[in-house]
Structure formats: C-alpha cells, structure tokens
Write a protein that holds these residues in place. Structure first.
Motif, PDB file in Angstrom:
ATOM      1  N   ASP A  63      30.489 -42.061  55.134  1.00  0.00           N
ATOM      2  CA  ASP A  63      31.819 -42.687  55.145  1.00  0.00           C
ATOM      3  C   ASP A  63      31.964 -43.491  53.857  1.00  0.00           C
ATOM      4  N   VAL A  64      32.464 -42.844  52.818  1.00  0.00           N
ATOM      5  CA  VAL A  64      32.545 -43.494  51.508  1.00  0.00           C
ATOM      6  C   VAL A  64      33.633 -44.560  51.461  1.00  0.00           C
ATOM      7  N   ALA A  65      34.580 -44.525  52.393  1.00  0.00           N
ATOM      8  CA  ALA A  65      35.643 -45.535  52.425  1.00  0.00           C
ATOM      9  C   ALA A  65      35.175 -46.829  53.086  1.00  0.00           C
ATOM     10  N   GLY A  81      36.189 -43.465  58.343  1.00  0.00           N
ATOM     11  CA  GLY A  81      36.906 -42.999  57.166  1.00  0.00           C
ATOM     12  C   GLY A  81      36.225 -41.855  56.457  1.00  0.00           C
ATOM     13  N   GLY A  82      36.801 -41.540  55.313  1.00  0.00           N
ATOM     14  CA  GLY A  82      36.285 -40.471  54.465  1.00  0.00           C
ATOM     15  C   GLY A  82      36.525 -40.831  53.016  1.00  0.00           C
ATOM     16  N   ALA A 105      30.454 -33.678  59.454  1.00  0.00           N
ATOM     17  CA  ALA A 105      31.037 -34.453  60.550  1.00  0.00           C
ATOM     18  C   ALA A 105      32.555 -34.323  60.470  1.00  0.00           C
ATOM     19  N   ARG A 106      33.192 -34.327  61.626  1.00  0.00           N
ATOM     20  CA  ARG A 106      34.648 -34.167  61.679  1.00  0.00           C
ATOM     21  C   ARG A 106      35.180 -34.766  62.965  1.00  0.00           C
ATOM     22  N   SER A 107      36.513 -34.842  63.070  1.00  0.00           N
ATOM     23  CA  SER A 107      37.142 -35.271  64.318  1.00  0.00           C
ATOM     24  C   SER A 107      37.248 -34.045  65.233  1.00  0.00           C
ATOM     25  N   ALA A 113      36.892 -32.196  58.328  1.00  0.00           N
ATOM     26  CA  ALA A 113      35.716 -32.692  57.608  1.00  0.00           C
ATOM     27  C   ALA A 113      36.149 -33.205  56.243  1.00  0.00           C
ATOM     28  N   ASN A 114      35.477 -34.250  55.771  1.00  0.00           N
ATOM     29  CA  ASN A 114      35.841 -34.821  54.477  1.00  0.00           C
ATOM     30  C   ASN A 114      34.579 -35.187  53.708  1.00  0.00           C
TER      31      ASN A 114
END
Length: 168
Positions: A63-65, A81-82, A105-107, A113-114
């Motif tokens: 989660d880079v955000a 986040g992404g 990983a994704r919702s 995915a991000n």
C-alpha cells in the motif's frame, strides 16, 4: 545470491533479516510485472509495511499510499490504498498459488489490483484462478517466514527497499 537469469525481471526486496529475491513472470502477467517494476524504480515500495500477515496463509504489503512507515503512518489506514496509477485488469492464469508465489491483492472486483501484493506462506489452492500470480520467491523465503504476524501487526515489519536487480 540466487542465480538471477533475467535481472530486468527480478526484484530484490530488502527485509530486516535479509534479501528476498523474486523472479517476475512477465510472460504470465506482463501488466502486473510492469507495475511492480515501475513502482520499485520510483522508490514507492521503500519503507512500506506488511499490514496483513496471517500465519499459515500469506503476508500482504504494497500500500504505497498509506503504508509508508516513514510519513504520517497510521497502521489502521494501511491496506486501504494503492498508487496514483490506474487499477490493473486481472491476468489470471493456470499457475497455482504455491508457497513463495507473489499474488496481486485486490478488492472484490477482479480488475482492481494496483500496487498491493502478497507472498504465500504455503500452497493456497483456493486462490487459484481468482488472483493474479506474477512472481515467485527464488531465494530468501526464510526472511518472508520471519515477518511479524497480525491483522495488522502491532509493530509491523516493512520492506526496507525494493529494487529491480538490473538496477542494483
């Protein structure tokens, strides 16, 4: 150090206990591989925590955000986040989610995915065909096994640095 066959498609993740060498599978999931390399080259993964680490399952990070332990860090936001880049379309394949594989990983949306990814602690066949596999640990899995557990961990481990081997 591992026998790196393709430095352009190999990632070096520095953890507290040592380096994890990841072979990226550009022929299987080219968009996910390109994203990981882009974020690694930008330094976006540096100091990002493992925000979800489930014993006997996997360690999730990326989660880079919200996951950077260096700036305005709040573990409760990590994992929500992404990156600023658009989400990626699913690149599902027949590759199994085996021990040491890297999954996106994704919702609940398969095309969400991000930047977040997870490393499987064991074979997780129930994920097969539902999450993109785009890499595998070829050295340093003992360092992954040593990541502090928790959802979230009270004192989370982090990726100290993430580099493309060709740039190291």
């Amino acid at each position: 150090m591992a026998d790196i066959k393709d430095p352009e498609n190999t990632i070096l993740i520095e953890l507290k206990d040592g380096t994890v060498v990841v072979e990226l599978l550009a022929d299987v999931a080219p968009k996910h591989v390109a994203r990981m390399k882009e974020l690694a080259r930008a330094g976006a993964y540096d100091n990002v925590v493992f925000h979800r680490v489930i014993d006997g399952f996997m360690a999730q990070t990326g989660d880079v955000a919200n996951g950077n332990a260096e700036k305005d860090f709040d573990i409760r936001r990590a994992g929500t986040g992404g990156s600023d880049l658009p989400d990626l379309p699913a690149e599902f394949s027949s590759l199994p989610h085996a021990r040491g594989t890297i999954g996106a990983a994704r919702s609940s949306n398969p095309n969400s995915a991000n930047s977040q990814f997870f490393i499987n602690f064991k074979d997780n066949d129930f994920l097969n065909g539902n999450y993109t596999v785009y890499g595998r640990v070829i050295e340093g899995m003992e360092h992954v096994d040593a990541i502090v557990r928790g959802e979230p961990p009270a004192n989370p481990d982090r990726m100290i640095s993430v580099r493309v081997a060709a740039d190291a």
